[in-house]
Each structure stands twice: as C-alpha cells, then as structure tokens.
Design a protein around this motif. Structure first.
Motif, mmCIF file in Angstrom:
data_model
loop_
_atom_site.group_PDB
_atom_site.id
_atom_site.type_symbol
_atom_site.label_atom_id
_atom_site.label_comp_id
_atom_site.label_asym_id
_atom_site.label_seq_id
_atom_site.Cartn_x
_atom_site.Cartn_y
_atom_site.Cartn_z
ATOM 1 N N GLN A 1 0.839 -1.208 0.000
ATOM 2 C CA GLN A 1 0.000 0.000 0.000
ATOM 3 C C GLN A 1 0.867 1.249 0.000
ATOM 4 O O GLN A 1 0.572 2.223 -0.713
ATOM 5 N N ASP A 2 1.943 1.244 0.788
ATOM 6 C CA ASP A 2 2.834 2.399 0.815
ATOM 7 C C ASP A 2 3.503 2.610 -0.541
ATOM 8 O O ASP A 2 3.621 3.752 -1.010
ATOM 9 N N SER A 3 3.926 1.551 -1.196
ATOM 10 C CA SER A 3 4.574 1.706 -2.501
ATOM 11 C C SER A 3 3.561 2.190 -3.538
ATOM 12 O O SER A 3 3.908 2.972 -4.431
ATOM 13 N N ARG A 4 2.321 1.763 -3.416
ATOM 14 C CA ARG A 4 1.277 2.235 -4.346
ATOM 15 C C ARG A 4 1.039 3.733 -4.149
ATOM 16 O O ARG A 4 0.925 4.489 -5.114
ATOM 17 N N THR A 5 0.995 4.144 -2.893
ATOM 18 C CA THR A 5 0.817 5.570 -2.596
ATOM 19 C C THR A 5 1.996 6.368 -3.148
ATOM 20 O O THR A 5 1.811 7.454 -3.724
ATOM 21 N N MET A 6 3.188 5.848 -3.009
ATOM 22 C CA MET A 6 4.379 6.534 -3.523
ATOM 23 C C MET A 6 4.337 6.617 -5.048
ATOM 24 O O MET A 6 4.742 7.628 -5.628
ATOM 25 N N ARG A 7 3.858 5.587 -5.717
ATOM 26 C CA ARG A 7 3.760 5.632 -7.179
ATOM 27 C C ARG A 7 2.769 6.711 -7.617
ATOM 28 O O ARG A 7 3.028 7.448 -8.570
ATOM 29 N N ILE A 8 1.644 6.781 -6.917
ATOM 30 C CA ILE A 8 0.652 7.806 -7.274
ATOM 31 C C ILE A 8 1.237 9.195 -7.051
ATOM 32 O O ILE A 8 1.100 10.091 -7.892
ATOM 33 N N GLY A 9 1.933 9.354 -5.929
ATOM 34 C CA GLY A 9 2.574 10.642 -5.651
ATOM 35 C C GLY A 9 3.625 10.968 -6.695
ATOM 36 O O GLY A 9 3.782 12.131 -7.108
ATOM 37 N N THR A 10 4.347 9.989 -7.167
ATOM 38 C CA THR A 10 5.375 10.200 -8.187
ATOM 39 C C THR A 10 4.747 10.624 -9.497
ATOM 40 O O THR A 10 5.242 11.544 -10.176
ATOM 41 N N VAL A 11 3.634 10.001 -9.894
ATOM 42 C CA VAL A 11 2.951 10.369 -11.144
ATOM 43 C C VAL A 11 2.447 11.802 -11.050
ATOM 44 O O VAL A 11 2.599 12.600 -11.991
ATOM 45 N N ILE A 12 1.886 12.176 -9.919
ATOM 46 C CA ILE A 12 1.393 13.548 -9.749
ATOM 47 C C ILE A 12 2.562 14.527 -9.814
ATOM 48 O O ILE A 12 2.485 15.584 -10.448
#
Length: 175
Positions: free
Chosen positions: A143-154
């Motif tokens: 879940q943390d890595s998914r959140t980080m990926r979304i933050g990276t895309v933004i």
C-alpha cells in the motif's frame, strides 16, 4: 538397588546412562567367568574323587584319613554347587536389572520425544504468528509503494510547471 529403580520418581531422576548398561554387561561377564571357573573346579573335584576311589585301596592309606579326605572332597563339591547356584541366580538377576534399565531408557526416550514434539508444536504456532505478521507487513509495504507511485505520477506532471514558473518569474499581463 530397589530404591534406585523405583518408578515413583520421574525418569530424569534415575540417572541411568549408557554407561550403566555397560557396567551391568561387565558384571555379567565377570559372573559368567566365575561360573566357568566353578564348573571347571567341580570337574576337577569329580576327577580327584574318581582317582581317590581307584588309588585309595591300592596305596593302603589309613581308613580314617581316607574317610576324612572323601568327606572334605564332598564338602568342597557341595560348596561349589551352592556357589554355582548363587552364580546362576546372580546372572538371572543381572539380566532382570538390565531389562529394567533398558525399559527405563526406552521410557526416557519416549518422554524426550514427547517433550520435543510439544516444543515443535509451540515453535510451529510461533511460526504461524510470524507468517501472519509478515503477511500484514507485506500488505502495508504494498500500500505504501502504491501511494508513492501515485505521488510520483502527480509530481511528474506538476514539477515541471513549478520549475518553469519559478525561473520565469511572475508573468505580467498587459492589458
């Protein structure tokens, strides 16, 4: 000996080792050796008695001396037979003691195997709990890595604009 082998105490208190069985084996060997000596001595006494019968009359030995000799040989033979009976009883007793020791050691092995299986079951329970915790941690990491990926895309979309705006400065509109 009966106190040392009483079953009223736990198996750990018997203090029996493989060396105990070795000592019993050594004692049995000595008793068997004594039995052989007694058997040979009895045969020797029987041979002496046979020679006495053959030679006693020929040598013209006094009757009372000859009777004393025969009586003494007979007493020796009886003593040797009694000793031989005692040795046979000791051999039987040593075999019984050895069987008791063997049974105690087997019971001890069974007790240790049971304790080991209980400890293995406890270890398995701990392993299952740790596996659940590891699974939970893996889900949290995912879940943390998914959140980080979304933050990276933004950040990929908004970062270039903020850099451009920062270097260009405020845009003035002419009107």
């Amino acid at each position: 000996m009966n106190d040392a082998i009483a079953f009223s105490k736990p198996l750990r208190d018997f203090k029996l080792r493989f060396s105990s069985i070795q000592r019993i084996h050594n004692i049995r060997q000595k008793i068997e050796h004594a039995s052989l000596i007694l058997t040979n001595t009895l045969q020797t006494v029987t041979t002496i008695q046979a020679h006495e019968e053959l030679m006693g009359a020929d040598l013209q030995i006094a009757k009372y001396a000859r009777n004393e000799f025969i009586t003494e040989l007979s007493n020796i033979e009886n003593d040797l037979r009694n000793f031989q009976t005692t040795v046979q009883k000791l051999l039987a007793l040593s075999m019984d003691v050895r069987l008791i020791y063997d049974n105690i050691l087997k019971f001890n092995q069974q007790e240790q195997a049971q304790e080991t299986s209980v400890k293995l079951a406890q270890l398995a329970e701990v392993t299952v709990i740790e596996a659940r915790n590891n699974s939970y941690l893996a889900d949290r990491v995912y879940q943390d890595s998914r959140t980080m990926r979304i933050g990276t895309v933004i950040a990929i979309f908004y970062l270039p604009m903020s850099v451009v705006l920062h270097y260009i400065g405020p845009v003035q509109f002419r009107g």
